[in-house]
Design a protein around this motif. Structure first.
Motif, short mmCIF file in Angstrom:
data_model
loop_
_atom_site.label_atom_id
_atom_site.label_comp_id
_atom_site.label_asym_id
_atom_site.label_seq_id
_atom_site.Cartn_x
_atom_site.Cartn_y
_atom_site.Cartn_z
N LEU A 339 0.83 -1.21 0.00
CA LEU A 339 0.00 0.00 0.00
C LEU A 339 0.86 1.26 0.00
N VAL A 340 1.95 1.23 0.76
CA VAL A 340 2.85 2.40 0.79
C VAL A 340 3.51 2.59 -0.58
N ARG A 341 4.08 1.50 -1.11
CA ARG A 341 4.88 1.62 -2.33
C ARG A 341 4.02 1.80 -3.59
N GLU A 342 2.90 1.09 -3.66
CA GLU A 342 2.12 1.07 -4.90
C GLU A 342 0.91 1.99 -4.88
N ALA A 343 0.29 2.16 -3.71
CA ALA A 343 -0.88 3.03 -3.62
C ALA A 343 -0.55 4.41 -3.08
N GLY A 344 0.59 4.51 -2.38
CA GLY A 344 0.94 5.80 -1.78
C GLY A 344 0.12 6.13 -0.56
N VAL A 345 -0.26 5.09 0.20
CA VAL A 345 -1.02 5.27 1.45
C VAL A 345 -0.37 4.39 2.52
N ALA A 346 0.00 4.99 3.65
CA ALA A 346 0.64 4.25 4.73
C ALA A 346 -0.39 3.85 5.78
N LEU A 372 -10.36 16.54 5.49
CA LEU A 372 -11.25 15.75 4.64
C LEU A 372 -10.66 15.55 3.26
N GLU A 373 -9.99 16.58 2.72
CA GLU A 373 -9.40 16.45 1.39
C GLU A 373 -8.24 15.44 1.38
N THR A 374 -7.53 15.33 2.51
CA THR A 374 -6.47 14.32 2.60
C THR A 374 -7.05 12.92 2.58
N LEU A 375 -8.13 12.71 3.35
CA LEU A 375 -8.78 11.41 3.38
C LEU A 375 -9.40 11.06 2.03
N GLN A 376 -9.97 12.05 1.35
CA GLN A 376 -10.54 11.80 0.04
C GLN A 376 -9.46 11.39 -0.96
N LEU A 377 -8.31 12.06 -0.91
CA LEU A 377 -7.21 11.70 -1.81
C LEU A 377 -6.71 10.29 -1.50
N ALA A 378 -6.62 9.95 -0.21
CA ALA A 378 -6.21 8.60 0.16
C ALA A 378 -7.18 7.57 -0.39
N ALA A 379 -8.47 7.86 -0.30
CA ALA A 379 -9.49 6.94 -0.82
C ALA A 379 -9.33 6.76 -2.32
N GLU A 380 -9.04 7.83 -3.03
CA GLU A 380 -8.86 7.74 -4.49
C GLU A 380 -7.63 6.90 -4.84
N ARG A 381 -6.56 7.08 -4.07
CA ARG A 381 -5.35 6.28 -4.31
C ARG A 381 -5.62 4.80 -4.05
N LEU A 382 -6.35 4.51 -2.99
CA LEU A 382 -6.66 3.12 -2.67
C LEU A 382 -7.55 2.49 -3.73
N GLN A 383 -8.49 3.27 -4.25
CA GLN A 383 -9.37 2.77 -5.31
C GLN A 383 -8.56 2.42 -6.55
N ALA A 384 -7.62 3.25 -6.89
CA ALA A 384 -6.77 2.98 -8.06
C ALA A 384 -5.93 1.73 -7.83
N PHE A 385 -5.52 1.50 -6.59
CA PHE A 385 -4.69 0.33 -6.26
C PHE A 385 -5.49 -0.96 -6.34
N THR A 386 -6.73 -0.91 -5.82
CA THR A 386 -7.53 -2.14 -5.76
C THR A 386 -8.17 -2.46 -7.10
#
Length: 386
Positions: A339-346, A372-386
């Motif tokens: 998740l850290v390396r590929e999604a950019g979320v720790a 909230l904008e940080t959490l939204q960006l994290a959610a978008e990164r995770l969606q792209a990863f999954t």
């Protein structure tokens, strides 16, 4: 040349290691629980004014009087009937972290046993070991992370000296119920044990007024509760490292002795900022909980849509997730690193919160003290990863 055998029984902080990885890979840090937004202006102004006024030398080792008086006043306003003597029952420490370890060193002897709930905040086990005591682990059970009465009773015995309670809880978000605290009170009285209670998230819960019950207010625990708290979470100043311990006079005297030789004292100008924090109105705490509820729901909605299993936390600002659908290998450490390396979320691998590592192999912990904008960006990164 050898080192102490104590340190061989635990590792360095996994949480802070994940922060190092987040920095290395420019990832959004949902691992370590620090806000990415500003603290209240009142705290900054008071601390700056104190520095300008040359409040830059040692305060009294166990805390500046103005700050101790302010803490005692705030406790009394928040929990009617709980009276704290700032002269005899309160010690200002370098964060809740020092507060817990100073308490353990002051109250535990080698061979004493300490009951620790798991999953646990990672400092409790080392604090116990450093003090020469032996931890006895009791598992909190999903999905609501409840206490099994029989298991808790079995963990207590003639050598039990203390139990550590973190409510609201990191990493589960559990808020201990009154009946669970009554059970703890019964067992502590029967076995003559302390309850060391970490209440750093006392105002961050989603249960409404009275949702958090301080163990020190539970009948039977008044003279055996050691309450640890800090500015860090409630006021978004995790880097200030200013906390406190409330305990009966005899135990406070012992804690002060250990604290004096551990750190001498907390930063004097920041204690003035803390005094200002204690004067914030009740509305601040309502808005704090409402803001964290919004963050919780944004992140949990996104995680559920992505396939993570979770129970929404009742308190604190973490959510422990089941990764079974997304990580068929059941390797939490490898999954968190991906998740850290590929999604950019720790995040934090779940096994770091358990003695029985298998209980955490399909879990990771997310922290949501972010904009909230940080959490939204994290959610978008995770969606792209999954």
């Amino acid at each position: 040349m050898r080192v102490s055998s104590k340190v061989s029984s635990f590792t360095e902080s996994v949480i802070r290691e994940m922060t190092r990885l987040a920095l290395e890979h420019d990832a959004i840090n949902l691992a370590q629980g620090f806000p990415d937004f500003a603290c209240p202006t009142e705290l900054k102004e008071a601390a700056k004014a104190a520095i300008d006024a040359d409040v830059n030398q040692y305060a009294i080792t166990w805390g500046a009087k103005r700050f101790r008086d302010a803490i005692a006043g705030k406790v009394g306003r928040t929990y009617p009937g709980w009276t704290v003597d700032p002269e005899r029952e309160l010690t200002v420490t370098c964060g809740a972290t020092e507060g817990v370890v100073a308490t353990c060193l002051a109250l535990l002897d080698p061979g004493d046993e300490v009951v620790v709930f798991e999953p646990w905040y990672e400092n409790y086990w080392p604090d116990t070991v450093i003090s020469g005591a032996v931890p006895r682990f009791v598992t909190l059970h999903e999905p609501d992370w409840h206490v099994d009465e029989a298991e808790l009773r079995a963990a207590f015995g003639p050598r039990t000296r203390a139990i550590i309670v973190n409510t609201p809880n990191n990493p589960t978000g559990k808020v201990f119920r009154r009946d669970e605290l009554d059970l703890i009170a019964e067992l502590c009285q029967h076995w003559d044990a302390y309850v060391i209670t970490d209440e750093i998230y006392e105002h961050i819960h989603y249960l409404g007024p009275g949702g958090h019950v301080p163990p020190a207010t539970v009948p039977g625990l008044e003279d055996r509760a050691i309450t640890v708290n800090a500015l860090s979470k409630t006021y978004a100043v995790t880097g200030w490292r200013v906390g406190w311990v409330i305990a009966p006079p005899e135990q406070t005297n012992a804690i002060r002795k250990v604290h004096d030789f551990l750190t001498v004292g907390a930063a004097a100008p920041l204690q003035e900022g803390g005094a200002a924090a204690m004067q914030l109105p009740a509305g601040y705490y309502r808005q704090l909980a409402e803001g964290y509820r919004e963050r919780r729901d944004l992140l949990c909605d996104a995680l559920e849509k992505l396939g993570f299993g979770l129970a929404r936390p009742d308190g604190a600002y973490y959510v422990m997730c089941d990764t079974s659908r997304l990580d068929p290998d059941g390797d939490d450490a490898a999954f968190a690193e991906r998740l850290v390396r590929e999604a950019g979320v720790a995040t934090v691998p779940g096994s770091s919160f358990f003695t029985n590592k298998e209980l955490g192999r399909r879990k990771i912990r997310f922290a949501f003290p972010k904009r909230l904008e940080t959490l939204q960006l994290a959610a978008e990164r995770l969606q792209a990863f999954t």
